[in-house]
Design a protein around this motif. Structure first.
Motif, PDB file in Angstrom:
ATOM      1  N   LEU A  68       0.829  -1.200   0.000  1.00  0.00           N
ATOM      2  CA  LEU A  68       0.000   0.000   0.000  1.00  0.00           C
ATOM      3  C   LEU A  68       0.869   1.258   0.000  1.00  0.00           C
ATOM      4  O   LEU A  68       0.636   2.199  -0.774  1.00  0.00           O
ATOM      5  CB  LEU A  68      -0.926  -0.020   1.213  1.00  0.00           C
ATOM      6  CG  LEU A  68      -1.979   1.068   1.326  1.00  0.00           C
ATOM      7  CD1 LEU A  68      -2.913   1.060   0.120  1.00  0.00           C
ATOM      8  CD2 LEU A  68      -2.791   0.897   2.614  1.00  0.00           C
ATOM      9  N   ILE A  69       1.891   1.276   0.863  1.00  0.00           N
ATOM     10  CA  ILE A  69       2.810   2.412   0.889  1.00  0.00           C
ATOM     11  C   ILE A  69       3.536   2.542  -0.445  1.00  0.00           C
ATOM     12  O   ILE A  69       3.686   3.637  -1.003  1.00  0.00           O
ATOM     13  CB  ILE A  69       3.832   2.251   2.036  1.00  0.00           C
ATOM     14  CG1 ILE A  69       3.141   2.383   3.407  1.00  0.00           C
ATOM     15  CG2 ILE A  69       4.971   3.263   1.903  1.00  0.00           C
ATOM     16  CD1 ILE A  69       2.625   3.762   3.734  1.00  0.00           C
ATOM     17  N   SER A  70       3.961   1.422  -0.987  1.00  0.00           N
ATOM     18  CA  SER A  70       4.747   1.430  -2.217  1.00  0.00           C
ATOM     19  C   SER A  70       3.963   1.965  -3.413  1.00  0.00           C
ATOM     20  O   SER A  70       4.442   2.822  -4.156  1.00  0.00           O
ATOM     21  CB  SER A  70       5.252   0.014  -2.499  1.00  0.00           C
ATOM     22  OG  SER A  70       6.231   0.015  -3.499  1.00  0.00           O
ATOM     23  N   GLU A  91      10.684  13.747   1.806  1.00  0.00           N
ATOM     24  CA  GLU A  91       9.295  13.295   1.969  1.00  0.00           C
ATOM     25  C   GLU A  91       9.147  12.177   2.992  1.00  0.00           C
ATOM     26  O   GLU A  91       8.033  11.777   3.311  1.00  0.00           O
ATOM     27  CB  GLU A  91       8.750  12.773   0.628  1.00  0.00           C
ATOM     28  CG  GLU A  91       8.650  13.808  -0.453  1.00  0.00           C
ATOM     29  CD  GLU A  91       8.127  13.203  -1.749  1.00  0.00           C
ATOM     30  OE1 GLU A  91       7.481  13.943  -2.500  1.00  0.00           O
ATOM     31  OE2 GLU A  91       8.357  12.011  -1.992  1.00  0.00           O
ATOM     32  N   LEU A  92      10.251  11.668   3.489  1.00  0.00           N
ATOM     33  CA  LEU A  92      10.194  10.436   4.263  1.00  0.00           C
ATOM     34  C   LEU A  92       9.542  10.606   5.634  1.00  0.00           C
ATOM     35  O   LEU A  92       8.939   9.662   6.150  1.00  0.00           O
ATOM     36  CB  LEU A  92      11.604   9.838   4.394  1.00  0.00           C
ATOM     37  CG  LEU A  92      12.247   9.433   3.061  1.00  0.00           C
ATOM     38  CD1 LEU A  92      13.627   8.827   3.296  1.00  0.00           C
ATOM     39  CD2 LEU A  92      11.356   8.457   2.290  1.00  0.00           C
ATOM     40  N   ASP A  93       9.641  11.773   6.231  1.00  0.00           N
ATOM     41  CA  ASP A  93       8.974  11.998   7.526  1.00  0.00           C
ATOM     42  C   ASP A  93       7.466  11.825   7.412  1.00  0.00           C
ATOM     43  O   ASP A  93       6.830  11.198   8.274  1.00  0.00           O
ATOM     44  CB  ASP A  93       9.289  13.397   8.067  1.00  0.00           C
ATOM     45  CG  ASP A  93      10.676  13.483   8.677  1.00  0.00           C
ATOM     46  OD1 ASP A  93      11.167  12.448   9.173  1.00  0.00           O
ATOM     47  OD2 ASP A  93      11.273  14.572   8.647  1.00  0.00           O
ATOM     48  N   LEU A  94       6.879  12.384   6.368  1.00  0.00           N
ATOM     49  CA  LEU A  94       5.428  12.271   6.175  1.00  0.00           C
ATOM     50  C   LEU A  94       5.032  10.815   5.937  1.00  0.00           C
ATOM     51  O   LEU A  94       4.043  10.328   6.497  1.00  0.00           O
ATOM     52  CB  LEU A  94       4.990  13.135   4.993  1.00  0.00           C
ATOM     53  CG  LEU A  94       3.507  13.054   4.605  1.00  0.00           C
ATOM     54  CD1 LEU A  94       2.622  13.466   5.788  1.00  0.00           C
ATOM     55  CD2 LEU A  94       3.219  13.922   3.393  1.00  0.00           C
ATOM     56  N   SER A 143       4.903   8.797   9.150  1.00  0.00           N
ATOM     57  CA  SER A 143       3.682   8.979   9.943  1.00  0.00           C
ATOM     58  C   SER A 143       2.549   8.118   9.403  1.00  0.00           C
ATOM     59  O   SER A 143       1.829   7.449  10.170  1.00  0.00           O
ATOM     60  CB  SER A 143       3.267  10.455   9.937  1.00  0.00           C
ATOM     61  OG  SER A 143       4.250  11.256  10.541  1.00  0.00           O
ATOM     62  N   GLN A 144       2.374   8.102   8.088  1.00  0.00           N
ATOM     63  CA  GLN A 144       1.329   7.282   7.474  1.00  0.00           C
ATOM     64  C   GLN A 144       1.589   5.796   7.710  1.00  0.00           C
ATOM     65  O   GLN A 144       0.672   5.027   8.030  1.00  0.00           O
ATOM     66  CB  GLN A 144       1.281   7.566   5.969  1.00  0.00           C
ATOM     67  CG  GLN A 144       0.934   9.007   5.631  1.00  0.00           C
ATOM     68  CD  GLN A 144       1.154   9.337   4.158  1.00  0.00           C
ATOM     69  OE1 GLN A 144       1.874   8.628   3.445  1.00  0.00           O
ATOM     70  NE2 GLN A 144       0.543  10.414   3.700  1.00  0.00           N
ATOM     71  N   TYR A 145       2.838   5.409   7.575  1.00  0.00           N
ATOM     72  CA  TYR A 145       3.226   4.008   7.745  1.00  0.00           C
ATOM     73  C   TYR A 145       2.928   3.542   9.177  1.00  0.00           C
ATOM     74  O   TYR A 145       2.359   2.457   9.396  1.00  0.00           O
ATOM     75  CB  TYR A 145       4.719   3.868   7.447  1.00  0.00           C
ATOM     76  CG  TYR A 145       5.151   2.532   6.887  1.00  0.00           C
ATOM     77  CD1 TYR A 145       4.656   1.330   7.386  1.00  0.00           C
ATOM     78  CD2 TYR A 145       6.082   2.463   5.856  1.00  0.00           C
ATOM     79  CE1 TYR A 145       5.065   0.117   6.871  1.00  0.00           C
ATOM     80  CE2 TYR A 145       6.495   1.250   5.338  1.00  0.00           C
ATOM     81  CZ  TYR A 145       5.987   0.076   5.855  1.00  0.00           C
ATOM     82  OH  TYR A 145       6.390  -1.123   5.355  1.00  0.00           O
TER      83      TYR A 145
END
Length: 219
Positions: free
Chosen positions: A106-108, A192-195, A198-200
């Motif tokens: 889903l993240i990918s 972008e990795l911080d955002l 959080s979602q992950y």
């Protein structure tokens, strides 16, 4: 999981970065709620994108460029994010594996970054992300011997175990409660990795009962 990026990889591909989430989770069959979220996302991507569109997505383009910089064909060895997006656009969907893998996927597919998850009890010592040497290979998940030479690959003291195209069987996760490290592979820097972290984390807590989550961004 203590991770570093090799000097060679950073020089060959400036912008190489990793996000590593380490946590304890219950690995099991995905809930109906998680599968519904995944299937809704797949349907949206299928209706929204063409194959031509995929080639223009920035993170897909950056990964393709990185592979060429490292000496690997990005079409013969597609990164996992691109491979999944191509399946979706063709109308083939994705296989259902387990809750942790479904969240990886889903993240990918929503970010264009490839993601791998690894059972940390199967790993040993410091992990280094580096260009695999000539002739390197391993047993891939769902595959036989996979040629990984020149791919940007994770190594521990025992050898290679993961990269953005396909992971090895050695550290694959199985049902049960495990300590896991999930790695987001970026060739577009770390801004972008911080955002995404959080979602992950929200998905892991909601669908995997994840706890003791630690996030590291390495660049």
């Amino acid at each position: 999981m203590d991770v570093k990026i090799s000097k060679e990889l950073s020089e060959l591909r400036p912008g190489a970065a990793l996000m590593v989430l380490s946590y304890e989770a219950e690995v099991k069959e995905s809930s109906a709620e998680l599968l519904a979220l995944l299937d809704k996302t797949i349907d949206n991507i299928h209706s929204r994108y063409t194959m031509t569109d995929l080639a223009e997505l920035i993170h897909i383009k950056d990964t393709r460029t990185a592979y060429r910089n490292l000496g690997k064909s990005p079409t013969a060895y597609r990164n996992a994010a691109e491979a999944m997006l191509r399946r979706i656009v063709k109308g083939n969907g994705l296989y259902h594996i387990n809750n942790v893998v479904e969240i990886n996927n889903l993240i990918s597919i929503t970010t264009g970054y490839s993601v791998g998850s690894y059972d940390t009890d199967c790993l040993s010592g410091t992990v280094e992300w580096k260009r695999a040497p000539d002739g390197e290979s391993y047993l891939g998940i769902g595959k036989d011997i996979l040629n990984i030479e020149h791919l940007p690959t994770l190594y521990d003291e025992k050898g290679a175990f993961g990269n953005p195209t396909s992971d090895s069987r050695r550290a694959m996760i199985s049902p049960g409660i495990h300590r896991i490290s999930s790695v987001v592979y970026s060739f577009s820097g770390n801004h972008e990795l911080d955002l995404i972290a959080s979602q992950y984390q929200e998905l892991l807590i909601a669908h995997c009962r994840a706890k003791e989550i630690d996030v590291k961004i390495i660049s």
